[in-house]
Scaffold this motif. Structure first.
Motif, PDB file in Angstrom:
ATOM      1  N   PHE A   1       2.656 -36.049  56.680  1.00 55.74           N
ATOM      2  CA  PHE A   1       3.978 -36.069  56.235  1.00 55.74           C
ATOM      3  C   PHE A   1       4.732 -34.824  55.960  1.00 55.74           C
ATOM      4  N   ILE A   2       3.794 -33.593  55.786  1.00 51.68           N
ATOM      5  CA  ILE A   2       4.684 -32.376  55.878  1.00 51.68           C
ATOM      6  C   ILE A   2       5.275 -32.035  57.360  1.00 51.68           C
ATOM      7  N   ASP A   3       4.223 -32.529  58.324  1.00 51.54           N
ATOM      8  CA  ASP A   3       4.751 -32.289  59.729  1.00 51.54           C
ATOM      9  C   ASP A   3       5.985 -33.054  60.088  1.00 51.54           C
ATOM     10  N   ARG A   4       5.862 -34.281  59.319  1.00 55.53           N
ATOM     11  CA  ARG A   4       7.061 -35.475  59.655  1.00 55.53           C
ATOM     12  C   ARG A   4       8.296 -34.952  59.037  1.00 55.53           C
ATOM     13  N   MET A   5       8.405 -34.158  57.753  1.00 56.81           N
ATOM     14  CA  MET A   5       9.363 -33.648  57.528  1.00 56.81           C
ATOM     15  C   MET A   5      10.045 -32.477  58.264  1.00 56.81           C
ATOM     16  N   GLY A   6       9.045 -31.701  58.919  1.00 58.35           N
ATOM     17  CA  GLY A   6       9.669 -30.664  59.794  1.00 58.35           C
ATOM     18  C   GLY A   6      10.262 -31.100  60.842  1.00 58.35           C
ATOM     19  N   PHE A   7       9.794 -32.073  61.559  1.00 60.32           N
ATOM     20  CA  PHE A   7      10.352 -33.015  62.882  1.00 60.32           C
ATOM     21  C   PHE A   7      11.799 -33.366  62.353  1.00 60.32           C
ATOM     22  N   VAL A   8      11.924 -34.110  61.142  1.00 58.22           N
ATOM     23  CA  VAL A   8      12.999 -34.855  60.949  1.00 58.22           C
ATOM     24  C   VAL A   8      14.144 -33.742  60.669  1.00 58.22           C
ATOM     25  N   PHE A   9      13.692 -32.795  59.903  1.00 56.63           N
ATOM     26  CA  PHE A   9      14.580 -31.444  59.411  1.00 56.63           C
ATOM     27  C   PHE A   9      15.159 -30.904  60.802  1.00 56.63           C
ATOM     28  N   ILE A  10      14.324 -30.673  61.950  1.00 59.91           N
ATOM     29  CA  ILE A  10      14.789 -30.160  63.295  1.00 59.91           C
ATOM     30  C   ILE A  10      15.882 -30.847  63.883  1.00 59.91           C
ATOM     31  N   ILE A  11      15.452 -32.362  63.909  1.00 57.26           N
ATOM     32  CA  ILE A  11      16.384 -33.115  64.456  1.00 57.26           C
ATOM     33  C   ILE A  11      17.725 -33.387  63.949  1.00 57.26           C
ATOM     34  N   CYS A  12      17.706 -33.308  62.588  1.00 53.44           N
ATOM     35  CA  CYS A  12      18.941 -33.356  61.693  1.00 53.44           C
ATOM     36  C   CYS A  12      19.762 -32.087  62.009  1.00 53.44           C
ATOM     37  N   VAL A  13      19.100 -30.781  62.181  1.00 50.71           N
ATOM     38  CA  VAL A  13      20.006 -29.785  62.393  1.00 50.71           C
ATOM     39  C   VAL A  13      20.450 -29.676  63.742  1.00 50.71           C
ATOM     40  N   LEU A  14      19.639 -30.218  64.800  1.00 50.59           N
ATOM     41  CA  LEU A  14      20.292 -30.192  66.312  1.00 50.59           C
ATOM     42  C   LEU A  14      21.399 -30.954  66.330  1.00 50.59           C
ATOM     43  N   VAL A  15      21.296 -32.399  65.789  1.00 49.60           N
ATOM     44  CA  VAL A  15      22.375 -33.382  65.919  1.00 49.60           C
ATOM     45  C   VAL A  15      23.443 -32.956  64.912  1.00 49.60           C
ATOM     46  N   MET A  16      23.373 -32.291  63.904  1.00 52.79           N
ATOM     47  CA  MET A  16      24.492 -31.888  63.274  1.00 52.79           C
ATOM     48  C   MET A  16      25.066 -30.692  64.054  1.00 52.79           C
ATOM     49  N   TYR A  17      24.465 -29.858  64.736  1.00 57.28           N
ATOM     50  CA  TYR A  17      24.919 -28.908  65.299  1.00 57.28           C
ATOM     51  C   TYR A  17      25.830 -29.625  66.606  1.00 57.28           C
ATOM     52  N   LEU A  18      25.333 -30.443  67.487  1.00 52.44           N
ATOM     53  CA  LEU A  18      25.961 -31.280  68.646  1.00 52.44           C
ATOM     54  C   LEU A  18      27.208 -31.964  67.995  1.00 52.44           C
ATOM     55  N   ILE A  19      27.214 -32.687  66.812  1.00 51.89           N
ATOM     56  CA  ILE A  19      28.258 -33.459  66.314  1.00 51.89           C
ATOM     57  C   ILE A  19      29.337 -32.450  65.885  1.00 51.89           C
ATOM     58  N   SER A  20      29.192 -31.374  65.182  1.00 54.97           N
ATOM     59  CA  SER A  20      29.886 -30.412  64.928  1.00 54.97           C
ATOM     60  C   SER A  20      30.702 -29.761  65.961  1.00 54.97           C
ATOM     61  N   ILE A  21      29.962 -29.318  66.982  1.00 52.41           N
ATOM     62  CA  ILE A  21      30.744 -28.511  68.090  1.00 52.41           C
ATOM     63  C   ILE A  21      31.722 -29.600  68.831  1.00 52.41           C
ATOM     64  N   TYR A  22      31.260 -30.932  68.861  1.00 51.66           N
ATOM     65  CA  TYR A  22      31.808 -31.856  69.534  1.00 51.66           C
ATOM     66  C   TYR A  22      33.251 -31.941  68.616  1.00 51.66           C
ATOM     67  N   GLU A  23      33.069 -32.056  67.408  1.00 47.16           N
ATOM     68  CA  GLU A  23      34.419 -32.376  66.594  1.00 47.16           C
ATOM     69  C   GLU A  23      35.247 -30.977  66.387  1.00 47.16           C
ATOM     70  N   ASN A  24      34.499 -29.898  66.542  1.00 44.78           N
ATOM     71  CA  ASN A  24      35.333 -28.661  66.593  1.00 44.78           C
ATOM     72  C   ASN A  24      36.226 -28.558  67.855  1.00 44.78           C
ATOM     73  N   ARG A  25      35.744 -29.084  68.798  1.00 46.91           N
ATOM     74  CA  ARG A  25      36.497 -28.726  70.006  1.00 46.91           C
ATOM     75  C   ARG A  25      37.692 -30.081  69.965  1.00 46.91           C
ATOM     76  N   ASN A  26      37.572 -30.960  69.218  1.00 45.71           N
ATOM     77  CA  ASN A  26      38.499 -31.897  69.189  1.00 45.71           C
ATOM     78  C   ASN A  26      39.562 -31.602  67.930  1.00 45.71           C
ATOM     79  N   GLY A  27      39.540 -30.408  67.384  1.00 45.03           N
ATOM     80  CA  GLY A  27      40.578 -29.962  66.650  1.00 45.03           C
ATOM     81  C   GLY A  27      40.102 -30.000  64.999  1.00 45.03           C
ATOM     82  N   ILE A  28      39.039 -30.477  64.814  1.00 42.14           N
ATOM     83  CA  ILE A  28      38.616 -30.782  63.282  1.00 42.14           C
ATOM     84  C   ILE A  28      38.348 -29.282  62.684  1.00 42.14           C
TER      85      ILE A  28
END
Length: 580
Positions: free
Chosen positions: A516-543
């Motif tokens: 479960f400690i490794d599971r948390m690590g994997f979920v954290f990395i995925i969350c950071v990556l997806v947050m980055y992608l969503i934010s970059i996309y929305e920043n380009r659209n003027g948000i």
């Protein structure tokens, strides 16, 4: 509200005599000197709590919930430890010490390092931006939707996981020591905690100082006697000889890092403890948790940092108090000293290690150890209940249900929330299977369902101005769903193929799963990556996201703080070097 609290305090002062009657009708495992020591503690806490309450009336909601500008650095540090150390440590962590040994101390020693990180980087941001609750931070940095979803998440987590487990494990221990009925113990602990919590954060913070004195003193005395008990069993005497005999007779219990073939690798997966998911556990708990950060949010920066550093120092002592007795119980168990008491239906019940050990203590000292355990449980319950009331009142009731509520009404609602949440915990705790999984591991795993997404959302919110509200919403909901998927994946997918990569290991039933400690690590990395992608996309659209006030000068520390931090980090590095 004041009349109600005075009436409750009167009941509180009579409560010891009610307990005496119950004790006299129960199994006589405690003697009169034990009762005297325990009730001296009881009366000191109640009297001091009443004094603090009368000295400082709560006319302002922030004063009631946060003790704004009232707590000193030593009160903040003591309250942090008193609220953190509870039944899950005394009972659950001692049980883990019984089964897996010193490695479980990673939660405590790495927490000391985490506290330093929080003091340097997290607390200045909260104080600079006048953040008083974690949902308020999310509203300020992201939006109301994210804040409301997480407020509900936190309330459910605090009541269903934390409050219930603390009550259950505390009642289990006290029942084992005193002979009282388990249900009576749960109700008694809940009543004691309610009385302290009704007085607000001022009462909690300053009574926690007394709680910590009893907790540390009683815990150290218990460890001393447990080590001496081991020494005497092998024909020697003294705690130093007892410790040497522990290392000799349970060498496998004195290692901090498990190899993959170790049966407890699934709980503490090797180097991931140092460089992986354990940081998610600690940073989320100490830096993004209303229950903990609340103690420092009512102070100025220097006072808050000094209090947190004091708490980090106290953290160094905790494995001595809670883990070594568990290892001592393991050695004595192997020597058939109390084998019958540790067994249930042919199975070893590790969480009974500490209560069984306390029952072997001399008369009088058992009362001190019992007071230490009760202090830990009650302080933790009070802190958790206060955080539940704070989030509900300031972030749900005031924002949604009754926006025009005045300060007096908010304090009144907060007190009702305390009582209702404690009743709910008493009712549902016996049905959650806390005893089957092991108390400490139960809390860590189920808190881990939300930890990765929360930490990703907070870290990017702190240090990356481009993070958007929709990205945070993904971390909030998506992180939770990903945690569930990773948890139940072994039911549908054979993960044995990951065994060669080191990412899966067989559990007790022979099913391969990701620790479960490794599971948390994997979920954290995925969350950071997806947050980055969503934010970059929305920043380009003027948000344009909401940004916090952050500058490098906020993170500078005083020379005294730096010296203290280096001292603590050096000790922890040395401990890992010795017991690697």
């Amino acid at each position: 509200a004041n009349k109600t609290y005075y009436l409750t305090l009167t009941t509180y002062n009579l409560f010891p005599f009610f307990l005496i009657g119950l004790f006299n009708q129960s199994v006589k495992s405690m003697q009169t000197p034990d009762y005297i020591v325990f009730f001296i503690y009881f009366i000191i806490v109640s009297t001091y709590g009443w004094y603090v309450y009368k000295r400082k009336k709560h006319e302002d909601s922030k004063d009631y919930f946060l003790a704004k500008d009232s707590l000193t650095w030593w009160a903040i540090g003591a309250s942090l430890i008193a609220s953190n150390i509870s039944a899950e440590q005394f009972i659950g962590m001692s049980g883990s010490g019984f089964t897996m040994g010193l490695a479980i101390a990673a939660y405590e020693w790495l927490a000391a390092v985490t506290l330093i990180v929080v003091a340097v980087f997290f607390i200045p941001i909260y104080l600079k931006n006048k953040i008083y609750t974690m949902p308020q931070f999310l509203k300020t940095r992201y939006n109301e939707t994210v804040a409301m979803i997480m407020a509900v998440f936190w309330l459910l987590l605090y009541v269903v996981v934390n409050l219930t487990s603390i009550l259950f494990l505390g009642a289990l221990a006290i029942s084992s020591i005193s002979g009282l009925d388990f249900a009576v113990c749960m109700v008694g602990l809940a009543l004691f905690a309610i009385v302290i919590t009704l007085g607000g954060m001022n009462v909690i913070g300053y009574t926690d100082v007394i709680q910590v004195v009893f907790l540390v003193l009683g815990g150290l005395v218990t460890t001393y006697l447990a080590l001496d008990m081991v020494a005497q069993h092998f024909g020697s005497e003294g705690p130093i000889n007892g410790f040497n005999l522990l290392t000799k007779n349970s060498g496998d219990h004195f290692q901090m890092i498990f190899e993959k073939d170790d049966p407890y690798f699934i709980d503490l997966p090797g180097l991931a403890v140092l460089v992986g998911g354990m940081w998610i556990v600690n940073l989320n708990y100490w830096g993004c948790n209303q229950y903990i950060t609340q103690r420092a949010l009512g102070a100025d920066l220097q006072t808050a940092r000094s209090g947190i550093l004091f708490a980090a120092f106290l953290k160094l002592l905790m494995p001595i108090i809670v883990v070594l007795p568990g290892i001592a119980a393991y050695v004595l168990f192997k020597e058939n000293v109390f084998r019958d008491e540790m067994m249930l239906n042919g199975e070893v019940m590790a969480d009974r290690a500490y209560p069984v050990l306390l029952n072997l203590l001399p008369v009088g000292l058992k009362g001190l150890a019992f007071a230490a355990l009760t202090a830990a449980v009650v302080a933790s319950l009070a802190g958790k209940a206060n955080s539940i009331a704070t989030i509900f009142t300031l972030d749900i009731y005031k924002k949604v249900l009754n926006p025009v509520a005045d300060e007096k009404r908010q304090v009144e609602v907060g007190r009702w929330v305390i009582v209702i949440s404690m009743i709910m915990a008493v009712v549902i705790a016996p049905y959650l299977g806390i005893d089957k999984k092991g108390g400490f591991q139960y809390i860590q795993e189920y808190t881990g369902f939300v930890s990765p997404g929360i930490l990703a959302m907070f870290l990017l919110g702190f240090f990356w101005k481009k993070a958007t509200s929709n990205a945070a919403l993904f971390a909030t909901i998506g992180g939770f769903l990903l945690s569930i998927i990773f948890k139940f994946m072994p039911d549908y997918v054979d993960l044995q193929f990951l065994n060669s990569t080191g990412f899966s290991v067989a559990n007790a039933e022979g099913v391969y799963e990701i620790p479960f400690i490794d599971r948390m690590g994997f979920v954290f990395i995925i969350c950071v990556l997806v947050m980055y992608l969503i934010s970059i996309y929305e920043n380009r659209n003027g948000i344009i996201p909401n940004a916090l006030k952050v500058d490098n000068s906020m993170f500078r520390t005083t020379p005294g703080f730096a010296v203290g931090a280096l001292f603590i980090i050096g000790i922890i590095a040395a401990l890992y070097g010795i017991y690697w």
